[in-house]
Motif scaffolding. Structure first.
Motif, PDB file in Angstrom:
ATOM      1  N   ILE A   1      32.980  -9.198 -21.052  1.00 39.28           N
ATOM      2  CA  ILE A   1      32.081  -8.048 -21.087  1.00 39.28           C
ATOM      3  C   ILE A   1      30.875  -8.338 -20.212  1.00 39.28           C
ATOM      4  N   LYS A   2      30.442  -7.336 -19.464  1.00 34.95           N
ATOM      5  CA  LYS A   2      29.293  -7.469 -18.561  1.00 34.95           C
ATOM      6  C   LYS A   2      28.217  -6.452 -18.937  1.00 34.95           C
ATOM      7  N   MET A   3      27.078  -6.545 -18.257  1.00 33.57           N
ATOM      8  CA  MET A   3      25.969  -5.598 -18.429  1.00 33.57           C
ATOM      9  C   MET A   3      25.438  -5.593 -19.863  1.00 33.57           C
ATOM     10  N   ILE A   4      25.412  -6.768 -20.482  1.00 29.52           N
ATOM     11  CA  ILE A   4      24.935  -6.891 -21.857  1.00 29.52           C
ATOM     12  C   ILE A   4      23.417  -7.057 -21.829  1.00 29.52           C
ATOM     13  N   PRO A   5      22.693  -6.209 -22.539  1.00 23.96           N
ATOM     14  CA  PRO A   5      21.238  -6.368 -22.570  1.00 23.96           C
ATOM     15  C   PRO A   5      20.859  -7.707 -23.214  1.00 23.96           C
ATOM     16  N   PRO A   6      19.818  -8.354 -22.721  1.00 24.68           N
ATOM     17  CA  PRO A   6      19.377  -9.611 -23.330  1.00 24.68           C
ATOM     18  C   PRO A   6      19.002  -9.402 -24.796  1.00 24.68           C
ATOM     19  N   GLY A   7      19.194 -10.444 -25.599  1.00 25.92           N
ATOM     20  CA  GLY A   7      18.827 -10.374 -27.013  1.00 25.92           C
ATOM     21  C   GLY A   7      19.919 -10.942 -27.900  1.00 25.92           C
ATOM     22  N   THR A   8      19.817 -10.631 -29.179  1.00 23.33           N
ATOM     23  CA  THR A   8      20.762 -11.114 -30.180  1.00 23.33           C
ATOM     24  C   THR A   8      21.990 -10.219 -30.204  1.00 23.33           C
ATOM     25  N   HIS A   9      23.168 -10.849 -30.228  1.00 23.11           N
ATOM     26  CA  HIS A   9      24.420 -10.086 -30.261  1.00 23.11           C
ATOM     27  C   HIS A   9      25.399 -10.723 -31.242  1.00 23.11           C
ATOM     28  N   PHE A  10      26.247  -9.879 -31.795  1.00 26.26           N
ATOM     29  CA  PHE A  10      27.247 -10.278 -32.785  1.00 26.26           C
ATOM     30  C   PHE A  10      28.608 -10.264 -32.096  1.00 26.26           C
ATOM     31  N   VAL A  11      29.222 -11.432 -31.959  1.00 26.35           N
ATOM     32  CA  VAL A  11      30.516 -11.571 -31.277  1.00 26.35           C
ATOM     33  C   VAL A  11      31.578 -11.904 -32.328  1.00 26.35           C
TER      34      VAL A  11
ATOM     35  N   ARG B   1      25.381   2.934 -27.238  1.00 28.68           N
ATOM     36  CA  ARG B   1      25.303   2.456 -28.619  1.00 28.68           C
ATOM     37  C   ARG B   1      24.286   1.326 -28.797  1.00 28.68           C
ATOM     38  N   TYR B   2      23.618   0.956 -27.719  1.00 27.22           N
ATOM     39  CA  TYR B   2      22.696  -0.174 -27.763  1.00 27.22           C
ATOM     40  C   TYR B   2      21.497   0.091 -28.675  1.00 27.22           C
ATOM     41  N   GLY B   3      20.934   1.289 -28.653  1.00 24.13           N
ATOM     42  CA  GLY B   3      19.778   1.608 -29.497  1.00 24.13           C
ATOM     43  C   GLY B   3      20.074   1.397 -30.967  1.00 24.13           C
ATOM     44  N   GLN B   4      21.271   1.786 -31.382  1.00 19.65           N
ATOM     45  CA  GLN B   4      21.666   1.595 -32.777  1.00 19.65           C
ATOM     46  C   GLN B   4      21.773   0.101 -33.098  1.00 19.65           C
ATOM     47  N   TRP B   5      22.333  -0.682 -32.175  1.00 16.31           N
ATOM     48  CA  TRP B   5      22.444  -2.117 -32.405  1.00 16.31           C
ATOM     49  C   TRP B   5      21.058  -2.755 -32.510  1.00 16.31           C
ATOM     50  N   VAL B   6      20.128  -2.361 -31.637  1.00 19.84           N
ATOM     51  CA  VAL B   6      18.777  -2.927 -31.675  1.00 19.84           C
ATOM     52  C   VAL B   6      18.116  -2.620 -33.015  1.00 19.84           C
ATOM     53  N   SER B   7      18.328  -1.421 -33.538  1.00 15.64           N
ATOM     54  CA  SER B   7      17.720  -1.083 -34.832  1.00 15.64           C
ATOM     55  C   SER B   7      18.255  -1.964 -35.956  1.00 15.64           C
ATOM     56  N   LEU B   8      19.470  -2.469 -35.804  1.00 18.59           N
ATOM     57  CA  LEU B   8      20.058  -3.358 -36.809  1.00 18.59           C
ATOM     58  C   LEU B   8      19.677  -4.824 -36.600  1.00 18.59           C
ATOM     59  N   SER B   9      19.416  -5.211 -35.375  1.00 18.56           N
ATOM     60  CA  SER B   9      19.254  -6.642 -35.069  1.00 18.56           C
ATOM     61  C   SER B   9      17.864  -7.051 -34.618  1.00 18.56           C
ATOM     62  N   CYS B  10      16.918  -6.133 -34.568  1.00 22.43           N
ATOM     63  CA  CYS B  10      15.614  -6.436 -33.956  1.00 22.43           C
ATOM     64  C   CYS B  10      14.823  -7.523 -34.676  1.00 22.43           C
ATOM     65  N   HIS B  11      15.139  -7.825 -35.913  1.00 23.44           N
ATOM     66  CA  HIS B  11      14.393  -8.851 -36.646  1.00 23.44           C
ATOM     67  C   HIS B  11      15.101 -10.211 -36.657  1.00 23.44           C
ATOM     68  N   ILE B  12      16.214 -10.317 -35.952  1.00 24.85           N
ATOM     69  CA  ILE B  12      16.947 -11.585 -35.904  1.00 24.85           C
ATOM     70  C   ILE B  12      16.482 -12.365 -34.680  1.00 24.85           C
ATOM     71  N   ASN B  13      15.800 -13.472 -34.927  1.00 26.68           N
ATOM     72  CA  ASN B  13      15.370 -14.327 -33.826  1.00 26.68           C
ATOM     73  C   ASN B  13      16.174 -15.633 -33.859  1.00 26.68           C
ATOM     74  N   GLN B  14      15.893 -16.518 -32.911  1.00 25.73           N
ATOM     75  CA  GLN B  14      16.649 -17.774 -32.796  1.00 25.73           C
ATOM     76  C   GLN B  14      16.539 -18.609 -34.072  1.00 25.73           C
ATOM     77  N   GLN B  15      15.353 -18.696 -34.654  1.00 23.14           N
ATOM     78  CA  GLN B  15      15.165 -19.494 -35.860  1.00 23.14           C
ATOM     79  C   GLN B  15      15.976 -18.931 -37.024  1.00 23.14           C
ATOM     80  N   LEU B  16      15.944 -17.617 -37.197  1.00 22.53           N
ATOM     81  CA  LEU B  16      16.708 -16.998 -38.279  1.00 22.53           C
ATOM     82  C   LEU B  16      18.212 -17.184 -38.053  1.00 22.53           C
TER      83      LEU B  16
END
Length: 194
Positions: free
Chosen positions: A53-63, A133-148
C-alpha cells in the motif's frame, strides 16, 4: 459479506505524485494470493500483482492479516500498530513457516526495496490508501502515540487471538513473571458462565 466495488482514488497526476512521494508505504513481499491485508479500516485482498500500500498519511496505523489454509479457510487475524513517518517504507516478507509477515532481517536488502518504492519502480504493484476514509481513522487513533503503542502491544508486537503462553516455555525473566501472573489470575477468577 456483500461484494463492494473497489474504491477509486481520483487525483490529478501532480497531487498523486506528491502523495506518493511524501506518504509512507508498506511493501509486502511474497504474500499468498487471496490473503486479506488490513490497514486501518480498509481491507485489501492480495492479487497476483499486489505488493502493498502506498500514499499512507504519516501517523499511527493498524495493520492486520489472516493466513489462508490449504482449503481456503482463513486463520485467526493477526494485527499490530505501527507508527509511520513521511516517506517511510515499511518492508515485510511472508514467512510460509510461521504464516506471517516478518522483517527481512537484511538492512541492505530492505534499503534496496525502499529505494525501489521511492523511485516508483513498484508503483503499479502498490494499492493506494483510501484517503476518503482517513478522517474517520484519525478520529479513532489520534490519541495513540509511540509510548502508548509500546504499552499496549504485547511482547513480539503482534495482537492475536491465539493463546501463545502454552505454545512456548517462558525463557526471559519478564516472560516468566507474566506466566506467573497469568496463572495466579486464572486461579483467582472464576470461569465465565453463560
Amino acid at each position: 459479506m456483500t461484494n463492494q466495488a473497489p474504491y477509486a482514488v481520483q487525483l490529478d497526476p501532480d497531487s498523486a505524485r506528491n502523495l506518493a512521494t511524501h506518504g509512507a508505504s508498506i511493501l509486502l513481499l511474497n504474500v499468498p494470493l487471496g490473503t486479506p491485508i488490513g490497514l486501518d479500516q480498509q481491507v485489501f485482498l492480495t492479487g497476483p500483482r499486489f505488493k502493498g500500500i502506498k500514499m499512507i498519511p504519516p501517523g499511527t496505523h493498524f495493520v492486520s492479516y489472516q493466513a489462508l489454509g490449504k482449503d481456503g479457510s482463513l486463520g485467526p487475524p493477526v494485527s499490530t500498530l505501527v507508527s509511520l513517518t513521511s516517506k517511510q517504507v515499511l518492508v515485510r516478507r511472508w514467512d510460509p513457516a510461521t504464516e506471517g509477515l516478518v522483517p527481512l532481517g537484511d538492512e541492505d536488502e530492505e534499503a534496496r526495496y525502499a529505494a525501489g518504492v521511492a523511485q516508483f519502480d513498484l508503483d503499479q504493484e502498490l494499492g493506494p490508501y483510501d484517503l476518503n476514509r482517513y478522517g474517520q481513522w484519525v478520529s479513532l487513533s489520534c490519541h495513540i502515540n509511540q509510548q502508548l503503542m509500546q504499552e499496549l502491544l504485547p511482547a513480539g508486537g503482534e495482537i492475536s487471538i491465539m493463546c501463545e503462553t502454552s505454545l512456548l516455555p517462558a525463557t526471559t525473566a519478564a516472560e516468566k513473571r507474566l506466566q506467573q501472573q497469568l496463572e495466579v489470575r486464572r486461579e483467582e477468577e472464576p470461569e465465565c458462565s453463560q
